[in-house]
Write a protein that holds these residues in place. Structure first.
Motif, short mmCIF file in Angstrom:
data_model
loop_
_atom_site.label_atom_id
_atom_site.label_comp_id
_atom_site.label_asym_id
_atom_site.label_seq_id
_atom_site.Cartn_x
_atom_site.Cartn_y
_atom_site.Cartn_z
N MET A 115 0.82 -1.21 0.00
CA MET A 115 0.00 0.00 0.00
C MET A 115 0.86 1.27 0.00
O MET A 115 0.53 2.26 -0.66
CB MET A 115 -0.94 -0.01 1.21
CG MET A 115 -2.06 -1.03 1.11
SD MET A 115 -3.30 -0.84 2.42
CE MET A 115 -2.33 -1.30 3.86
N CYS A 116 1.99 1.21 0.73
CA CYS A 116 2.90 2.36 0.74
C CYS A 116 3.50 2.60 -0.64
O CYS A 116 3.71 3.75 -1.04
CB CYS A 116 4.02 2.13 1.76
SG CYS A 116 3.49 2.18 3.48
N ALA A 117 3.79 1.52 -1.37
CA ALA A 117 4.36 1.66 -2.70
C ALA A 117 3.35 2.19 -3.70
O ALA A 117 3.70 2.89 -4.65
CB ALA A 117 4.91 0.31 -3.17
N ARG A 118 2.09 1.88 -3.49
CA ARG A 118 1.05 2.31 -4.43
C ARG A 118 0.61 3.75 -4.19
O ARG A 118 0.27 4.48 -5.13
CB ARG A 118 -0.17 1.39 -4.32
CG ARG A 118 0.05 0.01 -4.95
CD ARG A 118 -1.22 -0.79 -4.92
NE ARG A 118 -1.13 -1.98 -5.75
CZ ARG A 118 -2.13 -2.83 -5.94
NH1 ARG A 118 -3.30 -2.61 -5.35
NH2 ARG A 118 -1.98 -3.89 -6.71
N LEU A 171 11.26 -2.35 3.23
CA LEU A 171 11.90 -2.99 2.09
C LEU A 171 10.90 -3.50 1.06
O LEU A 171 11.22 -3.59 -0.12
CB LEU A 171 12.81 -4.13 2.57
CG LEU A 171 14.05 -3.63 3.33
CD1 LEU A 171 14.86 -4.80 3.86
CD2 LEU A 171 14.93 -2.77 2.44
N THR A 172 9.69 -3.82 1.49
CA THR A 172 8.64 -4.14 0.51
C THR A 172 8.30 -2.91 -0.32
O THR A 172 8.21 -2.97 -1.56
CB THR A 172 7.38 -4.66 1.21
OG1 THR A 172 7.69 -5.85 1.94
CG2 THR A 172 6.29 -4.97 0.20
N ASN A 173 8.13 -1.78 0.36
CA ASN A 173 7.87 -0.52 -0.34
C ASN A 173 9.02 -0.17 -1.28
O ASN A 173 8.81 0.19 -2.45
CB ASN A 173 7.67 0.59 0.69
CG ASN A 173 7.67 1.98 0.08
OD1 ASN A 173 6.82 2.31 -0.75
ND2 ASN A 173 8.62 2.80 0.48
N LYS A 207 11.27 -9.34 -5.30
CA LYS A 207 11.44 -10.45 -4.35
C LYS A 207 12.76 -10.40 -3.58
O LYS A 207 12.75 -10.60 -2.35
CB LYS A 207 11.31 -11.78 -5.08
CG LYS A 207 11.41 -12.99 -4.16
CD LYS A 207 11.24 -14.29 -4.93
CE LYS A 207 11.37 -15.49 -4.02
NZ LYS A 207 11.22 -16.77 -4.75
N PRO A 208 13.91 -10.14 -4.21
CA PRO A 208 15.16 -10.10 -3.42
C PRO A 208 15.13 -9.06 -2.32
O PRO A 208 15.59 -9.31 -1.20
CB PRO A 208 16.23 -9.79 -4.48
CG PRO A 208 15.65 -10.26 -5.77
CD PRO A 208 14.19 -10.01 -5.66
N THR A 209 14.58 -7.89 -2.62
CA THR A 209 14.52 -6.83 -1.61
C THR A 209 13.53 -7.19 -0.52
O THR A 209 13.79 -6.96 0.67
CB THR A 209 14.10 -5.50 -2.26
OG1 THR A 209 14.99 -5.20 -3.33
CG2 THR A 209 14.16 -4.36 -1.26
#
Length: 279
Positions: A115-118, A171-173, A207-209
């Motif tokens: 959600m943070c990335a979007r 790190l997902t973001n 995925k790696p991050t």
């Protein structure tokens, strides 16, 4: 100075908030405590029911399948040493606590990171909260956790979740935002829906991050073991805490060594998940 600028009753506000939550949502906290406690007990039962050598061989096989041969050899030798020293049950109890805290952190952290990335607005609201979670001393989290969940393993898990979740979200973001814009535009041009674009383009490339965030989450959860033992959590942390209070240097070294072996095993395996196994 106090004459012109009276002290804010911040402590009273926090205590009123905590008591309000307890009065109006006490049943919810009891349910959360039951779920977490039952899950930890289930994992501990699954880990401790078979003979030591069966679980050691199983963990070694998993390490070989998910990482590489050297990690499998270390897992075999390290867990054999833990069993020989007599810390097997407590190590499995610690593993159950760590996996529970990491699982909760991942289940909440990855969707929040997406959600943070979007949405930049979501990121701008979440990041200050993460800064607060990471900079507040871990001992402070134990106070409301004990109030809501009592003494034992559950407040330790809750404190571990709060302490370990931020890297997963961050790190997902970061991983999703680092996906090349050209690939995202290409997915849009082929008419991909938002869900297809996320599942088939952004998450695989990120995925790696994301796995690096999960790795940090597990390590931070494990670092809370000793702290959680101070409020009644079982496992290796209790052995370390007992050795400190009784000044038993040898026992403290053995329990600490078991924690180190468990940490290295989890770290190496999670680092290699998703990568091609090298022997």
């Amino acid at each position: 100075m106090d004459k012109f600028f009276p002290k804010l009753p911040l402590d009273q506000w926090v205590e009123k908030l905590v008591r309000y939550l307890w009065e109006h949502a006490g049943g919810g906290f009891d349910f959360i405590k039951w779920v977490i406690s039952s899950w930890v007990d289930l994992l501990a039962f699954l880990f401790m029911s078979p003979p030591d050598w069966v679980m050691i061989l199983l963990f070694t096989l998993l390490a070989w399948l998910l990482s590489k041969g050297s990690v499998a050899i270390f897992t075999l030798m390290g867990l054999s040493l833990v069993s020989n020293l007599g810390y097997w049950d407590n190590t499995m109890q610690t593993l159950a606590l760590v996996l529970t805290a990491a699982l909760i952190s991942i289940m909440i952290g990855i969707p929040t990171g997406i959600m943070c990335a979007r949405k930049d607005s979501v990121r701008d609201m979440v990041m200050p909260v993460l800064d607060f979670m990471q900079t507040m001393p871990a001992f402070v989290y134990l106070i409301p956790a004990i109030f809501f969940f009592g003494i034992g393993e559950v407040p330790g898990v809750i404190a571990s979740v709060i302490f370990a979740m931020p890297p997963t979200i961050r790190l997902t973001n970061l991983g999703i935002r680092q996906v090349p814009a050209e690939l995202v535009e290409a997915a849009d041009s082929f008419g991909s829906t938002a869900q297809q674009k996320l599942l088939k383009v952004q998450l695989p490339l990120a995925k790696p991050t994301i796995m690096a965030g999960i790795n940090q989450c597990i390590m931070l959860s494990l670092s809370m073991v000793v702290i959680a033992s101070m409020i009644g959590a079982k496992g290796l942390g209790a052995d370390v805490y007992r050795a400190v209070t009784q000044i038993k240097i040898g026992q403290g070294f053995e329990a600490g060594l078991a924690i180190v072996i468990l940490a290295i095993m989890l770290d190496r395996v999670t680092q290699h998940i998703g990568k091609q196994k090298r022997v």
